[in-house]
Design a protein around this motif. Sequence first.
Motif, PDB file in Angstrom:
ATOM      1  N   LEU A  77       0.880  -1.061  -0.052  1.00 36.14           N
ATOM      2  CA  LEU A  77       0.016   0.048   0.009  1.00 36.14           C
ATOM      3  C   LEU A  77       0.930   1.351  -0.014  1.00 36.14           C
ATOM      4  CD1 LEU A  77      -3.033  -0.763   2.468  1.00 36.14           C
ATOM      5  CD2 LEU A  77      -2.825  -0.953  -0.086  1.00 36.14           C
ATOM      6  N   PHE A 109       2.835 -12.552  -4.732  1.00 40.65           N
ATOM      7  CA  PHE A 109       2.156 -12.231  -5.990  1.00 40.65           C
ATOM      8  C   PHE A 109       2.565 -10.647  -6.400  1.00 40.65           C
ATOM      9  CE2 PHE A 109      -1.435 -10.328  -8.109  1.00 40.65           C
ATOM     10  CZ  PHE A 109      -1.386 -11.346  -9.247  1.00 40.65           C
ATOM     11  N   MET A 120       3.807  -5.447  -9.327  1.00 40.93           N
ATOM     12  CA  MET A 120       2.298  -4.484  -9.263  1.00 40.93           C
ATOM     13  C   MET A 120       2.445  -3.738  -8.034  1.00 40.93           C
ATOM     14  SD  MET A 120      -0.329  -7.445  -9.907  1.00 40.93           S
ATOM     15  CE  MET A 120       0.656  -8.611 -11.257  1.00 40.93           C
ATOM     16  N   PHE A 124       0.779  -0.011  -8.681  1.00 41.17           N
ATOM     17  CA  PHE A 124       0.025   0.609  -7.855  1.00 41.17           C
ATOM     18  C   PHE A 124       0.298   2.020  -7.472  1.00 41.17           C
ATOM     19  CE2 PHE A 124      -1.613   1.346  -3.442  1.00 41.17           C
ATOM     20  CZ  PHE A 124      -2.976   1.583  -3.763  1.00 41.17           C
ATOM     21  N   PHE A 127      -0.424   4.066 -10.090  1.00 39.94           N
ATOM     22  CA  PHE A 127      -1.923   4.445  -9.961  1.00 39.94           C
ATOM     23  C   PHE A 127      -2.182   5.238  -9.260  1.00 39.94           C
ATOM     24  CE2 PHE A 127      -6.127   3.080  -8.665  1.00 39.94           C
ATOM     25  CZ  PHE A 127      -6.564   2.955  -9.684  1.00 39.94           C
ATOM     26  N   TYR A 128      -1.511   5.121  -8.130  1.00 41.06           N
ATOM     27  CA  TYR A 128      -2.154   6.184  -6.685  1.00 41.06           C
ATOM     28  C   TYR A 128      -1.670   7.380  -7.281  1.00 41.06           C
ATOM     29  CZ  TYR A 128      -2.969   7.633  -2.091  1.00 41.06           C
ATOM     30  OH  TYR A 128      -3.323   8.314  -1.104  1.00 41.06           O
TER      31      TYR A 128
ATOM     32  N   LYS B 102      -6.025   4.295   1.199  1.00 41.96           N
ATOM     33  CA  LYS B 102      -5.261   3.569   0.377  1.00 41.96           C
ATOM     34  C   LYS B 102      -5.562   2.352   0.061  1.00 41.96           C
ATOM     35  CE  LYS B 102      -0.801   5.748   0.386  1.00 41.96           C
ATOM     36  NZ  LYS B 102       0.181   5.546  -0.484  1.00 41.96           N
ATOM     37  N   LEU B 103      -6.007   1.562   0.920  1.00 47.38           N
ATOM     38  CA  LEU B 103      -6.798   0.278   0.783  1.00 47.38           C
ATOM     39  C   LEU B 103      -7.815   0.370  -0.424  1.00 47.38           C
ATOM     40  CD1 LEU B 103      -6.467  -2.551   1.608  1.00 47.38           C
ATOM     41  CD2 LEU B 103      -8.085  -1.987   3.398  1.00 47.38           C
ATOM     42  N   LYS B 105      -8.429   2.674  -2.633  1.00 49.41           N
ATOM     43  CA  LYS B 105      -7.812   2.699  -3.962  1.00 49.41           C
ATOM     44  C   LYS B 105      -7.170   1.673  -4.294  1.00 49.41           C
ATOM     45  CE  LYS B 105      -7.902   7.315  -5.156  1.00 49.41           C
ATOM     46  NZ  LYS B 105      -8.669   7.805  -6.305  1.00 49.41           N
ATOM     47  N   PHE B 106      -6.579   0.913  -3.558  1.00 51.96           N
ATOM     48  CA  PHE B 106      -5.951  -0.375  -3.898  1.00 51.96           C
ATOM     49  C   PHE B 106      -6.973  -1.524  -4.649  1.00 51.96           C
ATOM     50  CE2 PHE B 106      -4.039  -4.805  -3.373  1.00 51.96           C
ATOM     51  CZ  PHE B 106      -2.853  -4.451  -4.099  1.00 51.96           C
ATOM     52  N   GLU B 108      -9.521  -0.605  -6.228  1.00 51.32           N
ATOM     53  CA  GLU B 108      -9.895  -0.107  -7.289  1.00 51.32           C
ATOM     54  C   GLU B 108      -8.824  -0.470  -8.266  1.00 51.32           C
ATOM     55  OE1 GLU B 108     -10.006   4.350  -9.226  1.00 51.32           O
ATOM     56  OE2 GLU B 108     -10.599   4.111  -7.057  1.00 51.32           O
ATOM     57  N   PHE B 109      -7.679  -0.335  -7.949  1.00 53.92           N
ATOM     58  CA  PHE B 109      -6.687  -0.784  -8.779  1.00 53.92           C
ATOM     59  C   PHE B 109      -6.608  -2.174  -9.401  1.00 53.92           C
ATOM     60  CE2 PHE B 109      -2.221  -2.453  -8.440  1.00 53.92           C
ATOM     61  CZ  PHE B 109      -1.729  -1.931  -9.785  1.00 53.92           C
ATOM     62  N   VAL B 110      -6.892  -2.973  -8.164  1.00 55.14           N
ATOM     63  CA  VAL B 110      -6.763  -4.433  -8.407  1.00 55.14           C
ATOM     64  C   VAL B 110      -7.922  -4.862  -9.487  1.00 55.14           C
ATOM     65  CG1 VAL B 110      -7.213  -6.623  -7.171  1.00 55.14           C
ATOM     66  CG2 VAL B 110      -5.462  -4.952  -6.386  1.00 55.14           C
ATOM     67  N   THR B 112      -9.070  -3.120 -11.835  1.00 61.31           N
ATOM     68  CA  THR B 112      -8.927  -2.489 -13.189  1.00 61.31           C
ATOM     69  C   THR B 112      -8.481  -3.502 -14.240  1.00 61.31           C
ATOM     70  OG1 THR B 112      -6.739  -1.621 -12.861  1.00 61.31           O
ATOM     71  CG2 THR B 112      -8.662  -0.166 -12.339  1.00 61.31           C
ATOM     72  N   MET B 120      -6.319  -7.836 -11.668  1.00 60.51           N
ATOM     73  CA  MET B 120      -5.240  -8.557 -10.924  1.00 60.51           C
ATOM     74  C   MET B 120      -5.817  -9.612  -9.996  1.00 60.51           C
ATOM     75  SD  MET B 120      -2.544  -5.707 -10.345  1.00 60.51           S
ATOM     76  CE  MET B 120      -2.794  -4.554 -12.136  1.00 60.51           C
TER      77      MET B 120
END
Lengths: 133, 133
Positions: A77, A109, A120, A124, A127-128, B102-103, B105-106, B108-110, B112, B120
């Motif tokens: 994170l 992973f 990844m 991220f 992305f962030y 952050k979590l 956002k994460f 969301e990221f995962v 995409t 992901m």
Amino acid sequence: MIFNVLANTEVARSKDIAEALGVAKPSVTGALKALSDKKLVNYTPYGYVTLTEKGRKQAAVIAAKHSIIKSFFVDVLGIEQEIAETAACKVEHSLGPEIISKLSKFIEFVNTKDSASQTMAQKFSDFYNDSES
Amino acid sequence: MIFNVLANTEVARSKDIAEALGVAKPSVTGALKALSDKKLVNYTPYGYVTLTEKGRKQAAVIAAKHSIIKSFFVDVLGIEQEIAETAACKVEHSLGPEIISKLSKFIEFVNTKDSASQTMAQKFSDFYNDSES
DNA sequence: TTGACAAGTTCGGTAAGACTAACTATATTA
DNA sequence: TAATATAGTTAGTCTTACCGAACTTGTCAA
């Protein structure tokens, strides 16, 4: 929490534990007695404190959990060290083996590199940062 | 915890709260009084219980946290619903805004999709299943 | 409309975890 | 080696969170 101190320092003086935990001295005495009743620490009044075999095992389990959780916060994170440390301490008692084990795999992973040799976690981060603007 | 029950059911009878929380009746009475002192619930003895405006806001914050954490466990890690629910309840009080944000956002990221239109989370699922064999 | 039962509350008690103040043991050092 | 400072313990108190038992309130059905 006492386990953390004992595992890390090996010193095991009551005062250090109290300071590390931000707690008054009598609280440490009480906690040590309780742990002693559970056969997790070798405790004699006014003496040094060490972990028993059982205590060492349990401490190792907790330490492993802690490190996985903190690693997720920091390495995945991108949370600040100190915040991650505090949060990991609080959270480590609430997560059972299923989640810890999956989380551990997940960190692995996320740190594997793709074709462009990027992890990844790095993606991220990008992305962030993009989403901030 | 009472917030969860009140937010979800809207029914608000003391008995239901006690059952949902796995706690005896007097504990609920005590908790309701405490929440009432903090102006979070409208409580009158023997009456129905509702959230105040303040209580509704706070419940919404907690619910949002809860849902983000649970979603991470279920949708990202692939944890079973029930285990995730329980863990989220315990953990939600320990994570500050930095980590929650952050979590979120994460997650969301995962979710995409990449060039191969795979998320992901899906890739992790594959990764995890491979590593099992 | 009233009595019985379910729901809710009060009361008293236990246990955990913390604290302060006061006491005791250990260690240091002059 | 003896005094004194530091570390550790004991005792007593507080708060929080729970419980069971006994009592009160409210409601529904005969």
